[in-house]
Design a protein around this motif. Sequence first.
Motif, PDB file in Angstrom:
ATOM      1  N   LEU A   1      55.334  47.877  34.459  1.00 58.12           N
ATOM      2  CA  LEU A   1      56.336  46.922  33.990  1.00 58.12           C
ATOM      3  C   LEU A   1      56.807  46.029  35.136  1.00 58.12           C
ATOM      4  CD1 LEU A   1      58.205  45.838  31.796  1.00 58.12           C
ATOM      5  CD2 LEU A   1      59.796  47.706  32.324  1.00 58.12           C
ATOM      6  N   ALA A   2      57.031  46.648  36.298  1.00 60.45           N
ATOM      7  CA  ALA A   2      57.486  45.883  37.464  1.00 60.45           C
ATOM      8  C   ALA A   2      56.445  44.853  37.891  1.00 60.45           C
ATOM      9  CB  ALA A   2      57.801  46.828  38.628  1.00 60.45           C
ATOM     10  N   ALA A   3      55.159  45.229  37.779  1.00 58.68           N
ATOM     11  CA  ALA A   3      54.085  44.313  38.188  1.00 58.68           C
ATOM     12  C   ALA A   3      54.030  43.071  37.315  1.00 58.68           C
ATOM     13  CB  ALA A   3      52.737  45.040  38.142  1.00 58.68           C
ATOM     14  N   ARG A   4      54.545  43.168  36.097  1.00 55.99           N
ATOM     15  CA  ARG A   4      54.552  42.013  35.205  1.00 55.99           C
ATOM     16  C   ARG A   4      55.862  41.234  35.268  1.00 55.99           C
ATOM     17  NH1 ARG A   4      50.098  41.934  31.854  1.00 55.99           N
ATOM     18  NH2 ARG A   4      51.055  40.299  30.582  1.00 55.99           N
ATOM     19  N   LEU A   5      56.866  41.805  35.939  1.00 53.20           N
ATOM     20  CA  LEU A   5      58.164  41.139  36.032  1.00 53.20           C
ATOM     21  C   LEU A   5      58.436  40.532  37.398  1.00 53.20           C
ATOM     22  CD1 LEU A   5      60.408  43.743  34.142  1.00 53.20           C
ATOM     23  CD2 LEU A   5      59.550  41.559  33.270  1.00 53.20           C
ATOM     24  N   LEU A   6      57.710  40.995  38.417  1.00 54.25           N
ATOM     25  CA  LEU A   6      57.955  40.558  39.790  1.00 54.25           C
ATOM     26  C   LEU A   6      56.670  40.056  40.438  1.00 54.25           C
ATOM     27  CD1 LEU A   6      60.063  43.611  41.050  1.00 54.25           C
ATOM     28  CD2 LEU A   6      60.977  41.377  40.402  1.00 54.25           C
ATOM     29  N   PRO A   7      56.776  39.248  41.492  1.00 55.77           N
ATOM     30  CA  PRO A   7      55.582  38.920  42.283  1.00 55.77           C
ATOM     31  C   PRO A   7      54.954  40.210  42.814  1.00 55.77           C
ATOM     32  CG  PRO A   7      57.423  37.513  42.913  1.00 55.77           C
ATOM     33  CD  PRO A   7      57.988  38.566  42.002  1.00 55.77           C
TER      34      PRO A   7
ATOM     35  N   SER B   1      56.769  43.694  44.080  1.00 58.21           N
ATOM     36  CA  SER B   1      56.743  44.914  43.271  1.00 58.21           C
ATOM     37  C   SER B   1      55.959  46.032  43.959  1.00 58.21           C
ATOM     38  CB  SER B   1      56.145  44.630  41.888  1.00 58.21           C
ATOM     39  OG  SER B   1      54.778  44.279  41.979  1.00 58.21           O
ATOM     40  N   GLN B   2      54.778  45.700  44.503  1.00 59.62           N
ATOM     41  CA  GLN B   2      53.958  46.729  45.138  1.00 59.62           C
ATOM     42  C   GLN B   2      54.602  47.254  46.413  1.00 59.62           C
ATOM     43  OE1 GLN B   2      52.083  47.123  42.232  1.00 59.62           O
ATOM     44  NE2 GLN B   2      50.746  48.007  43.767  1.00 59.62           N
ATOM     45  N   THR B   3      55.291  46.391  47.145  1.00 53.39           N
ATOM     46  CA  THR B   3      55.931  46.841  48.381  1.00 53.39           C
ATOM     47  C   THR B   3      57.130  47.728  48.095  1.00 53.39           C
ATOM     48  OG1 THR B   3      55.248  44.768  49.437  1.00 53.39           O
ATOM     49  CG2 THR B   3      56.860  46.102  50.604  1.00 53.39           C
ATOM     50  N   ILE B   4      57.916  47.385  47.079  1.00 57.36           N
ATOM     51  CA  ILE B   4      59.048  48.237  46.710  1.00 57.36           C
ATOM     52  C   ILE B   4      58.544  49.600  46.233  1.00 57.36           C
ATOM     53  CG2 ILE B   4      60.920  48.564  45.054  1.00 57.36           C
ATOM     54  CD1 ILE B   4      61.422  45.587  45.148  1.00 57.36           C
ATOM     55  N   ILE B   5      57.513  49.585  45.400  1.00 57.40           N
ATOM     56  CA  ILE B   5      56.947  50.847  44.927  1.00 57.40           C
ATOM     57  C   ILE B   5      56.427  51.666  46.107  1.00 57.40           C
ATOM     58  CG2 ILE B   5      55.040  51.846  43.602  1.00 57.40           C
ATOM     59  CD1 ILE B   5      55.392  49.493  41.632  1.00 57.40           C
ATOM     60  N   SER B   6      55.872  50.970  47.098  1.00 58.27           N
ATOM     61  CA  SER B   6      55.336  51.661  48.271  1.00 58.27           C
ATOM     62  C   SER B   6      56.435  52.279  49.133  1.00 58.27           C
ATOM     63  CB  SER B   6      54.517  50.685  49.118  1.00 58.27           C
ATOM     64  OG  SER B   6      53.373  50.256  48.401  1.00 58.27           O
ATOM     65  N   ALA B   7      57.675  51.912  48.870  1.00 60.65           N
ATOM     66  CA  ALA B   7      58.789  52.532  49.595  1.00 60.65           C
ATOM     67  C   ALA B   7      58.948  53.993  49.210  1.00 60.65           C
ATOM     68  CB  ALA B   7      60.085  51.777  49.320  1.00 60.65           C
ATOM     69  N   ASN B   8      58.114  54.476  48.296  1.00 62.98           N
ATOM     70  CA  ASN B   8      58.116  55.914  47.989  1.00 62.98           C
ATOM     71  C   ASN B   8      57.850  56.728  49.250  1.00 62.98           C
ATOM     72  OD1 ASN B   8      55.118  56.794  48.129  1.00 62.98           O
ATOM     73  ND2 ASN B   8      55.013  55.019  46.794  1.00 62.98           N
ATOM     74  N   LEU B   9      57.325  56.067  50.282  1.00 63.97           N
ATOM     75  CA  LEU B   9      57.124  56.724  51.576  1.00 63.97           C
ATOM     76  C   LEU B   9      58.445  57.300  52.089  1.00 63.97           C
ATOM     77  CD1 LEU B   9      55.476  57.337  54.125  1.00 63.97           C
ATOM     78  CD2 LEU B   9      55.975  55.021  54.909  1.00 63.97           C
ATOM     79  N   VAL B  10      59.547  56.587  51.885  1.00 62.30           N
ATOM     80  CA  VAL B  10      60.849  57.064  52.334  1.00 62.30           C
ATOM     81  C   VAL B  10      61.241  58.326  51.563  1.00 62.30           C
ATOM     82  CG1 VAL B  10      63.290  56.478  52.566  1.00 62.30           C
ATOM     83  CG2 VAL B  10      61.544  54.719  52.922  1.00 62.30           C
TER      84      VAL B  10
ATOM     85  N   GLY C   1      45.205  44.861  37.916  1.00 62.41           N
ATOM     86  CA  GLY C   1      44.696  44.941  36.552  1.00 62.41           C
ATOM     87  C   GLY C   1      45.807  44.844  35.520  1.00 62.41           C
ATOM     88  N   VAL C   2      46.915  45.534  35.776  1.00 62.79           N
ATOM     89  CA  VAL C   2      48.057  45.480  34.861  1.00 62.79           C
ATOM     90  C   VAL C   2      48.591  44.058  34.766  1.00 62.79           C
ATOM     91  CG1 VAL C   2      50.471  46.173  34.601  1.00 62.79           C
ATOM     92  CG2 VAL C   2      48.725  47.891  35.130  1.00 62.79           C
ATOM     93  N   ARG C   3      48.630  43.369  35.896  1.00 61.69           N
ATOM     94  CA  ARG C   3      49.178  42.010  35.937  1.00 61.69           C
ATOM     95  C   ARG C   3      48.353  41.036  35.093  1.00 61.69           C
ATOM     96  NH1 ARG C   3      51.994  38.986  39.740  1.00 61.69           N
ATOM     97  NH2 ARG C   3      52.096  36.839  39.006  1.00 61.69           N
ATOM     98  N   ILE C   4      47.007  41.179  35.122  1.00 61.35           N
ATOM     99  CA  ILE C   4      46.156  40.191  34.455  1.00 61.35           C
ATOM    100  C   ILE C   4      45.639  40.672  33.096  1.00 61.35           C
ATOM    101  CG2 ILE C   4      45.412  39.256  36.671  1.00 61.35           C
ATOM    102  CD1 ILE C   4      42.753  40.719  36.311  1.00 61.35           C
ATOM    103  N   LEU C   5      46.065  41.843  32.655  1.00 64.28           N
ATOM    104  CA  LEU C   5      45.528  42.449  31.435  1.00 64.28           C
ATOM    105  C   LEU C   5      45.762  41.563  30.215  1.00 64.28           C
ATOM    106  CD1 LEU C   5      44.128  45.067  30.468  1.00 64.28           C
ATOM    107  CD2 LEU C   5      46.409  46.010  30.061  1.00 64.28           C
TER     108      LEU C   5
END
Length: 306
Positions: free
Chosen positions: A79-85, A89-98, A190-194
């Motif tokens: 959902l985030a990938a379709r609502l944000l650049p 979106s991918q960088t925020i999701i990647s904050a799962n590292l924290v 893929g989700v973004r362009i589906l």
Amino acid sequence: MIIGLVTAVAASVCYGTGSVLQAVGTRRSAREEVAARGAGAGATEHGGPSLSSTAKAAVTWEFIVGTVLDLIGFGLGALAARLLPLFLSQTIISANLVITALLSIKLLGLRLKQLEWISIGVLCGALVMLAVAAGPEGGHHAAMSFHWGLLIGSVVLIAGGSLIVRRLGRSGAIVAGLLSGLGFGALGVGVRILNGVDPFDLAQLLGDPALYAILVGGIGGMYLHTVALQVGSVNGATAALVVGETVVPGIVGVVWLGDTSREGLGWLAVFGFVLAVVSAVGVAYFGQSEAEEHGAQPKLPERAGL
């Protein structure tokens, strides 16, 4: 924008918690297998985990719960990938590292080095920069040749990457984490362009190669991430995953899908993006010794048969 940000943060929490639970499951499975069959059990001739040991790790209750959280995170991330650049979106999701780093202290008994904490702090700062600089998202349309290219690239990446990681054995944790991140990155693109999503069209959806790229990238990425957790540092493997799932989708979003930054803040977006990637690499680099210090997997001989 606000809904997209909240959704991406929630996906990050799910992914981070899931990674640590999966690490707990893989380590418990490895200990039990060694106790039952002796040192060298579950290893390939190159010292890495065998397919059977990976499968056994995947059926522990911790790993199953972690996987459920990953699936929830996938839905939120889609959902985030379709609502944000994508670069946001991918960088925020990647904050799962924290989240992964904090939970690994509690659940795995790890002690992070000072440089790891610094790298994580820099990553958080980079995410704030990206959030401030992010402009409107681009479109969801891409040429059908791009859809096919994404599917073919995903298959080659996962199949070839799995072979490479198995040959690298215990030294392949960071590579496995990076490749799993690229798989998840392909999933995000893929989700973004589906096609067939808005408006919903089942025939168009099932006929889109991007749908199968999502499946290949998601399932293959999960397998490679499991391998990375078996043989290496949970924080290092997750940091490598962060690089893979952030860089490529971010570039694709800007170059092919029209993602942009706020007017006059392009420099901040670029700086924040580079800083996020560099800090994630720092966590991976400084956390490399964690696996040996705390035992990601019981020590295996250099060449051991099943």
